[in-house]
Design an enzyme around this catalytic site. Sequence first.
Site, mmCIF file in Angstrom:
data_model
loop_
_atom_site.group_PDB
_atom_site.id
_atom_site.type_symbol
_atom_site.label_atom_id
_atom_site.label_comp_id
_atom_site.label_asym_id
_atom_site.label_seq_id
_atom_site.Cartn_x
_atom_site.Cartn_y
_atom_site.Cartn_z
ATOM 1 C CD GLU A 1 -1.869 -2.585 36.074
ATOM 2 O OE1 GLU A 1 -1.955 -2.329 35.133
ATOM 3 O OE2 GLU A 1 -2.723 -3.811 36.655
ATOM 4 C CG ASP A 6 -2.538 0.186 33.200
ATOM 5 O OD1 ASP A 6 -1.670 -0.496 33.086
ATOM 6 O OD2 ASP A 6 -3.864 -0.012 33.325
ATOM 7 C CB ILE A 8 0.386 -3.238 29.428
ATOM 8 C CG1 ILE A 8 1.781 -3.155 28.947
ATOM 9 C CG2 ILE A 8 -0.659 -3.927 28.236
ATOM 10 C CD1 ILE A 8 2.476 -4.470 28.433
ATOM 11 C CG ASP A 9 -6.151 -0.182 30.442
ATOM 12 O OD1 ASP A 9 -6.341 -0.975 31.512
ATOM 13 O OD2 ASP A 9 -7.106 0.186 30.001
ATOM 14 C CB THR A 66 -2.297 -7.290 31.154
ATOM 15 O OG1 THR A 66 -1.833 -5.946 31.569
ATOM 16 C CG2 THR A 66 -1.199 -8.227 31.126
ATOM 17 C CG ASP A 99 -7.449 0.023 35.149
ATOM 18 O OD1 ASP A 99 -6.340 -0.288 34.601
ATOM 19 O OD2 ASP A 99 -7.771 -0.475 36.099
HETATM 20 C C1 IPD Z 1 -7.814 -3.840 33.187
HETATM 21 C C2 IPD Z 1 -8.487 -3.242 32.127
HETATM 22 C C3 IPD Z 1 -9.904 -4.182 31.930
HETATM 23 C C4 IPD Z 1 -10.596 -3.899 33.144
HETATM 24 C C5 IPD Z 1 -9.892 -4.026 34.323
HETATM 25 C C6 IPD Z 1 -8.739 -3.387 34.333
HETATM 26 P P1 IPD Z 1 -4.914 -4.141 33.214
HETATM 27 O O1 IPD Z 1 -6.534 -3.286 33.404
HETATM 28 O O2 IPD Z 1 -8.534 -2.031 31.779
HETATM 29 O O3 IPD Z 1 -10.541 -3.730 30.801
HETATM 30 O O4 IPD Z 1 -11.724 -4.759 33.077
HETATM 31 O O5 IPD Z 1 -10.763 -3.689 35.559
HETATM 32 O O6 IPD Z 1 -8.041 -3.747 35.777
HETATM 33 O O7 IPD Z 1 -5.089 -5.103 34.259
HETATM 34 O O8 IPD Z 1 -4.986 -4.603 31.739
HETATM 35 O O9 IPD Z 1 -4.191 -3.126 33.162
#
Ligand code: IPD
Length: 326
Positions: free
Chosen positions: A70, A90, A92-93, A95, A265
């Site tokens: 990411e 990813d 930190i999913d 963030t 993700d």
């Molecule tokens: C996000 C999370 C969030 C989702 C977003 C993602 P990130 O990833 O998974 O739940 O709604 O579409 O981009 O930015 O925290 O790695």
Amino acid sequence: MADTWQSVMDHAVAVARKAGEVVRGALTEDRKVTTKSSAVDLVTQTDQAVEQLIIQSVKEKFPTHRFIGEESVAAGEACVLTEEPTWIIDPIDGTTNFVHSFPFVAVSIGFSVSKQVEFGVVYSCLEDKMYTARRGKGAFCNGEPLQVSEQKEIQHSIIATEFGSSRDPEAVDKIFISLRNVLSLPVHGLAPVDTHMHRVTHSETDANLERWAAMKRPGGYGALLKGTSAVTRRVRGAGTAAINMCLVASGCAEAYYEIGIHVWDVAAGSLIVSEAGGVLMDVEGGEIDLMSRRIIAANNKTIAQRIVQEIASFSPPRDDAPPLKQ
Ligand code: IPD
């Protein structure tokens, strides 16, 4: 027969655990936040440090492997899935959750060969839950096998979704239309679309946009819902796509859908869901395409197809789209 990728997966589990320790440690310190694609697309130094930690440790052990990360993509690297062994990371999913100490944060690592996900690892670091799946060998949480729910009735289901990080008004409108459709099943009278075996067409989507505009006027929401009966039990969102998918795999939710997610993700979570017996589908009912930024992950086809009928679909720029010329 020896499993070619097992030692790679073992390394992924070990490095995800190490990354999780760093994430947990960072929660006790100040988090410096900056933004990426929009004011609500957050990144911290920990996201970047954890991604580097994972990539460096993989490079030392498997120097020929490739990466889609990411934060590397955010820094300008290409997001291209080739036939080569590729780690899809990813760091930190969730963030935004991390920034606010909202306690669902995951390290997500998918591993693809010949464009097929071979294993997925999602470490929910604050819950200390290690979700894993190896293609053809099942899905597990902390070593215990996972199985999706057997529910076939959407009215007895929990559906997870998220609002994503785009604040483009057209995308936001469609996200809310889909949410309202899902919350209002089955529809009586004021419903935006007929319920049975019916796909949302473009003209219906336009009509939905008008209704949504009406709903935003004072008193509009109540008027619009009058005569509908909400039967989906609840809509939920953990704030991380990866954990939402693990909840589907665990049988705690029947489905998760979202438009706007990225390949990092969902790469790992998608295998965890399918190895737990679930199904993956595009939001228009076709085959899943991990680069398309659209996903339904459900316990079965019946529930997935029922959600397809309610989604006002749209297509964000693909993850593998060539960068726009300046
Ligand atoms: C996000 C999370 C969030 C989702 C977003 C993602 P990130 O990833 O998974 O739940 O709604 O579409 O981009 O930015 O925290 O790695």
